[in-house]
Design a protein around this motif. Structure first.
Motif, PDB file in Angstrom:
ATOM      1  N   ALA A  88       1.367  72.696   7.672  1.00 28.76           N
ATOM      2  CA  ALA A  88       1.516  71.266   8.497  1.00 28.76           C
ATOM      3  C   ALA A  88       2.343  70.625   8.546  1.00 28.76           C
ATOM      4  N   SER A  89       2.494  70.284   6.939  1.00 29.73           N
ATOM      5  CA  SER A  89       4.065  69.472   6.606  1.00 29.73           C
ATOM      6  C   SER A  89       5.349  70.111   6.938  1.00 29.73           C
ATOM      7  N   LEU A  90       5.317  71.584   7.553  1.00 28.29           N
ATOM      8  CA  LEU A  90       6.152  72.619   8.171  1.00 28.29           C
ATOM      9  C   LEU A  90       6.356  72.123   9.510  1.00 28.29           C
ATOM     10  N   LEU A  91       5.223  72.348  10.472  1.00 29.61           N
ATOM     11  CA  LEU A  91       4.927  72.272  11.451  1.00 29.61           C
ATOM     12  C   LEU A  91       6.057  71.094  12.298  1.00 29.61           C
ATOM     13  N   LEU A  92       5.806  69.857  11.206  1.00 31.35           N
ATOM     14  CA  LEU A  92       6.253  68.324  11.242  1.00 31.35           C
ATOM     15  C   LEU A  92       7.505  67.901  10.906  1.00 31.35           C
ATOM     16  N   GLY A  93       8.530  69.055  10.516  1.00 31.96           N
ATOM     17  CA  GLY A  93       9.365  69.419  10.199  1.00 31.96           C
ATOM     18  C   GLY A  93       9.924  68.897   9.330  1.00 31.96           C
ATOM     19  N   ALA A  94       9.174  69.146   8.113  1.00 33.89           N
ATOM     20  CA  ALA A  94       9.687  68.471   6.876  1.00 33.89           C
ATOM     21  C   ALA A  94      10.251  70.111   5.687  1.00 33.89           C
ATOM     22  N   GLY A  95       9.880  71.072   6.228  1.00 35.78           N
ATOM     23  CA  GLY A  95      10.579  72.333   6.271  1.00 35.78           C
ATOM     24  C   GLY A  95      11.312  73.231   6.583  1.00 35.78           C
ATOM     25  N   ARG A  96      11.488  74.521   6.587  1.00 41.01           N
ATOM     26  CA  ARG A  96      12.182  75.148   7.385  1.00 41.01           C
ATOM     27  C   ARG A  96      11.584  76.480   7.667  1.00 41.01           C
ATOM     28  N   ASN A  97      11.283  77.198   9.112  1.00 42.39           N
ATOM     29  CA  ASN A  97      11.056  78.561   9.348  1.00 42.39           C
ATOM     30  C   ASN A  97      12.296  79.213   8.541  1.00 42.39           C
ATOM     31  N   LYS A  98      13.423  79.000   9.084  1.00 43.27           N
ATOM     32  CA  LYS A  98      14.701  79.961   9.049  1.00 43.27           C
ATOM     33  C   LYS A  98      15.326  78.980   8.001  1.00 43.27           C
ATOM     34  N   LYS A  99      16.499  79.958   7.546  1.00 41.53           N
ATOM     35  CA  LYS A  99      16.700  79.824   6.080  1.00 41.53           C
ATOM     36  C   LYS A  99      17.723  78.416   6.621  1.00 41.53           C
TER      37      LYS A  99
END
Ligand code: URA
Length: 433
Positions: A356-367
């Motif tokens: 969920a944190s990734l979906l909010l922009g806190a992480g990356r989907n691609k390098k």
């Protein structure tokens, strides 16, 4: 030797010799072995496993594939820590200055976020001005003068691991114990510390979901360290719930500062004190319990906070974030999420919180994706709490309001409620020395 013969040998479950493993890694680095060879090899290891001697040989071959740092100028006080990855794990930000305040030299290379897990370097990069890349001389000099230096693990260190890790990430071969052990330990051995404390996370937010697997991983990593004349202690710690309440880069820096100021969530504070105790016991001798008490004093006297500020300043960062948190990046928008039903929170699927944190922009989907430094989640309730329908469960932060709906759905799907309280679980399951 032929690369395909070595893949065949592993596929049939046979043991590879040190020379064969060295050959394979050399071939991968020279281009004689391609990604498809190494993908097949990794899958063969995934299914057939490796003997401890093979895992050690793979570790050493990957460590030697790049430069090996010499930290001998830090004497016996050099100490490193490594977490196998989790959600809300900001322990390095607290433990490194805490250990430095008590005479350790923490010269540490850290990674960026990976999958649903956050990365220490991304958290540090949210501090205005913080330089994540230093040359080797300045890296060692800062560790000597400030007691702490944390930089981004670069391509020069164990490059065979960087290549293989990126390949494993896209070939479903990350979660293999010998491959994880050799990946972690190759970087630790190459980065030179004499003393290493490993935080092996276990549970729904960790790579290793079961205690049994976590034990196997911890034991093999300790044994690799021993065979390379390093002092290694591994703690198996709970990652079945996020650590602390903050998930997301700047939010986690803020929470780490709270702990260094003597506030902050108790679970995070306790784990940090345990890790610091174990690191200091390796550096100075004596018991971890004794050093944990010293760490409590260094935290409450403000000494650890002073070392934190010195570290951030030395690395170009703005130390006044400690007094003025508004200098950290903040998300443009927030959304409060309310509890859908009354009851005890009996389980939190922690990987989903990271997702969920990734979906909010806190992480990356691609390098190459750019992170939103202020994005993430503040949890208002944790496992075991009894909450009423409609009470605040969490607050989501992002710069892009279209990210709220998928993140909210993912977050809510992580929670299980029940009428009875869940069984208490320890923060630290075991320590392997
Ligand atoms: N962390 C690493 O450095 N390597 C792995 O393989 C898994 C986690």
């Amino acid at each position: 030797m032929r690369v395909t013969d070595l893949i065949e040998k592993k596929k049939l479950g046979h043991t590879l010799s040190d020379a064969e493993i060295q050959y394979l890694i050399d071939a991968y680095m020279s281009g004689e072995a391609s990604d498809y060879h190494m993908a097949a090899f990794s899958m063969a290891v995934y299914f057939c496993g490796m003997e401890n001697a093979e895992t050690t040989a793979l570790t050493m071959a990957m460590a030697r594939s790049g430069c090996m740092l010499d930290l001998s100028s830090l004497g016996k006080n050099s100490v490193d820590k490594h977490s196998t990855g989790g959600v809300g794990d900001k322990t390095t930000l607290i433990v490194a200055p805490l250990v430095a305040a008590l005479g350790g030299n923490v010269a540490k290379m850290s990674g960026r976020g990976l999958g649903h897990t956050g990365g220490t370097i991304d958290k540090l990069a949210s501090i205005p001005g913080y330089r994540t890349i230093l040359d080797e001389d300045n890296f060692i000099l800062q560790a000597q003068t400030q007691g702490v230096c944390v930089v981004q693990a670069g391509g020069a260190l164990a490059p065979a691991d960087s290549k293989l890790y990126a390949l494993r990430d896209v070939t479903a071969t990350v979660d293999s114990i010998p491959l994880i052990a050799s990946s972690v330990m190759s970087k630790k051995i190459a980065s030179g510390a004499k003393n290493i404390v490993l935080d092996v996370k276990t549970g729904s937010g960790a790579l290793m979901k079961s205690l049994e697997e976590s034990h196997l991983l911890a034991e093999i990593m300790v044994s690799i360290g021993k065979s390379c004349s390093r002092n290694v202690t591994a703690l198996i710690t709970d990652m079945d719930t996020p650590l602390g309440n903050a998930v997301g880069n700047a939010l986690e820096v803020e929470e780490a500062i709270a702990v260094l100021c003597g506030r902050g969530p108790k679970d995070l504070q306790s784990i940090c004190l345990r890790l610091a105790g174990e690191m200091l016991a390796l550096v100075h001798g004596g018991s971890a319990v004794h050093w944990e008490k010293e760490a409590v004093a260094a935290l409450s006297s403000g000494k650890a906070l002073k070392y934190f500020k010195g570290w951030i300043r030395a690395q170009g960062g703005d130390e006044s974030i400690v007094e003025n948190l508004s200098l950290l990046p903040h998300a443009k928008h927030k959304m409060e999420i309310y509890t859908p039903q009354s009851g005890y929170i009996s389980h939190i699927d922690t990987q989903k919180i990271g997702q969920a944190s990734l979906l909010l922009g806190a992480g990356r989907n691609k390098k190459e994706d750019k992170i939103q430094m202020g994005a993430g989640i503040l949890l208002a309730a944790k496992r075991g709490e009894n909450i009423s329908k409609g009470a605040l469960l969490a607050t989501l932060y992002t710069d892009d309001t279209s990210f709220f709906a998928p993140a909210k759905e993912e977050l809510l799907s992580a929670y299980v409620f029940s009428d009875t309280p869940p069984k208490d679980v320890p923060l630290v399951y075991d320590v392997i020395r």
